[in-house]
Design a protein around this motif. Structure first.
Motif, PDB file in Angstrom:
ATOM      1  N   VAL A 184      25.502  21.264  80.244  1.00 26.86           N
ATOM      2  CA  VAL A 184      26.502  22.362  80.338  1.00 26.86           C
ATOM      3  C   VAL A 184      27.700  22.058  79.453  1.00 26.86           C
ATOM      4  N   ARG A 190      23.791  24.766  88.565  1.00 24.89           N
ATOM      5  CA  ARG A 190      23.980  25.191  89.947  1.00 24.89           C
ATOM      6  C   ARG A 190      22.714  24.911  90.778  1.00 24.89           C
ATOM      7  N   GLU A 244      25.326  29.820  79.426  1.00 25.29           N
ATOM      8  CA  GLU A 244      25.057  30.517  80.682  1.00 25.29           C
ATOM      9  C   GLU A 244      23.794  29.956  81.344  1.00 25.29           C
ATOM     10  N   THR A 294      24.549  26.510  82.742  1.00 25.85           N
ATOM     11  CA  THR A 294      25.400  26.622  83.935  1.00 25.85           C
ATOM     12  C   THR A 294      24.554  27.006  85.141  1.00 25.85           C
ATOM     13  N   THR A 303      24.595  18.295  84.016  1.00 31.66           N
ATOM     14  CA  THR A 303      26.057  18.476  83.811  1.00 31.66           C
ATOM     15  C   THR A 303      26.398  18.248  82.348  1.00 31.66           C
TER      16      THR A 303
END
Length: 509
Positions: free
Chosen positions: A236, A213, A206, A209, A233
């Motif tokens: 994640v 963003r 989480e 992620t 990326t």
């Protein structure tokens, strides 16, 4: 001839005698001169004497046949016997019903062997013995039972050893269950750890992620380089893989828990089996112990005891016989079709020594017999038997051939009567008003009749024939005919007087 004529005859005889004496004297004086006259005088005198004697005899006979003119007064007669008297009285007379029957035991108790097939070792009583309840009557041989007890004890020991082995196996199975349960707990802890790892991996995912963003927006704005965005990326993607791996570990740990739980179930099943084996072994021990007790009980039953107090009526065994096995005569009866399936008794006991007389009564006389009616029991072969019994029972069935009913009369305890003896019973059926007198006053006569002496007036007795009835308690007897109530009968001394005697009465009852 009258008294006057007798006197005249006497005078005449005297005068003739005087005349004879004068002539005789004269003749005697002159006899010397006349010798032929002496024989003549002697013959004449003898003839006169004979004639006078005949006249006197005829006179005496005539006087005896004629009634005397005057008699001398008779002298008083003295009493011949001193007696006592008693009056004829009214009383209630019991009517007696005479019957016969057989002496039997009121309650004959059979003594049966509690254990069959054992040999009689000792017989301690004989017929006629008096025994108490619980007294030892006979002893059976228990050697066979002792062998059975030893074998049963060995079997118990074997079963108890098997129980111990099964209990050890149960303990092992229970330890395996405990181990399996501990393994389950450990696996469950691993699952919890894996779940924590999953949560941590998801938290990192989480976070990665959200960072991605943020970096995407910055990258779109040109604030950061593409290389920086690529790094975020990759982070994640790594976090996603970590979550997947943690979840896989959780599933693996849960499978380990299930496997451990299955092991627990298996171990518990083994414990149950071991417990069942123990129960079976313990049941076998109990069965063996029960067999031991059973044989011991049979061993205790080798002592035959009296079930009740009483008299030994029958002794049907000898030393060496087999208890419960019929004798050869009974076996012959079985072969002949006789039903002898009942256990063979060893003894028979008359309970409390109580006897009864089973007597037969014609059905027409049955209404005269009442329950509890007194009965006097006698025996033709033993005059000592004179017992007072009582009617206890009248059997309801009547013999159709003989038209007789059986009554049972209770008897007092006695050594004079034995079961099977013949006896007579005089049953009191009812009572009626009659006349009674002392039995001593009634005198039996040679012709079978009876008579009494009635006191007539104050001191003269008169013999009277009477008809005698029932004997009454108290030394009295019923008189049916010949006297009336109030007549005074001679009691003491009646056998020593005769009709018309004068007696002296010393007392009047």
């Amino acid at each position: 001839m009258t008294v006057r004529e007798e006197k005249f005859s006497d005078i005449e005889v005297e005068e003739v005698s005087e005349f004879e004496d004068a002539d005789f004297e004269e003749d005697r004086v002159g006899s010397r001169s006349r010798p032929w006259l002496l024989p003549l005088l002697l013959g004449t005198g003898l003839g006169i004497a004979i004639a006078l004697g005949g006249i006197r005899l005829l006179a005496n006979r005539s006087a005896g046949q004629q009634k005397p003119v005057a008699t001398k007064p008779a002298t008083s007669i003295a009493p011949s016997m001193t007696v006592t008297v008693a009056p004829v009285e009214t009383t209630r007379v019991a009517r007696i019903l005479n019957t016969t029957g057989t002496i039997t035991a009121r309650d004959l108790i059979p003594v049966l062997p509690l254990t069959n097939g054992l040999q009689i070792k000792q017989v301690l009583v004989k017929e006629g013995d008096s025994v108490k309840q619980g007294q030892v009557l006979a002893i059976l041989d228990d050697s066979v039972l002792q062998d059975q007890i030893r074998q049963a004890k060995a079997d118990v020991e074997s079963k108890q050893a098997d129980v111990g082995s099964q209990q050890a196996d149960l303990a092992s199975k229970q330890a395996a269950v405990a181990t399996s349960q501990a393994n389950v707990a450990s696996r469950q802890a691993v699952v919890q750890q894996r779940l924590a790892d999953v949560a941590q991996a998801k938290a990192k995912l989480e976070e990665a992620t959200q960072n991605l963003r943020s970096y995407q927006q910055l990258a779109n704005a040109g604030a950061i380089s593409k290389q920086e965005l690529l790094t975020r990326t990759t982070t994640v993607a790594t976090a996603i893989e970590a979550v997947r791996l943690a979840e896989a570990n959780v599933k693996s740990a849960e499978q380990d828990v299930l496997s451990a739980q299955a092991g627990v179930k298996s171990a518990q099943a083994n414990v149950n089996i071991a417990s069942a084996n123990i129960n079976s072994a313990q049941a076998a021990v109990r069965s063996s112990n029960a067999k031991v007790e059973q044989v011991r009980t049979q061993q205790g039953q080798t002592v035959v005891r009296a079930p009740v107090s009483g008299l030994i009526a029958e002794k049907l065994v000898r030393v060496g016989d087999m208890a419960g096995t019929p004798p050869q005569a009974v076996q012959n009866g079985i072969q002949n079709g006789t039903n002898n399936s009942a256990p063979q008794r060893l003894f028979s006991i008359i309970s409390n020594g109580s006897l009864e007389l089973q007597a037969l009564i014609p059905d027409i006389q049955l209404p005269q017999v009442k329950i509890d009616a007194p009965a006097q029991i006698t025996s033709d072969i033993d005059n000592r038997v004179r017992l007072q019994g009582r009617v206890r029972e009248i059997q309801p069935l009547i013999n159709q051939q003989r038209r007789e009913a059986t009554i049972k009369i209770d008897l007092p305890r006695t050594n004079l009567l034995k079961p099977g003896m013949f006896a007579r019973a005089a049953i009191t059926s009812n009572t009626a008003v009659g006349m009674a007198a002392p039995q001593k006053a009634v005198l039996p006569q040679p012709d079978g009749s009876a008579s009494v002496f009635i006191l007539s007036g104050e001191d003269i007795v008169r013999a009277v024939k009477v008809e005698v009835g029932e004997i009454i308690i108290g030394g009295r007897v019923e008189i049916k005919k010949g006297v009336k109530v109030g007549d005074r009968l001679v009691v003491d001394g009646a056998g020593y007087i005769k009709d018309g005697d004068k007696v002296r009465v010393v007392n009047r009852q």
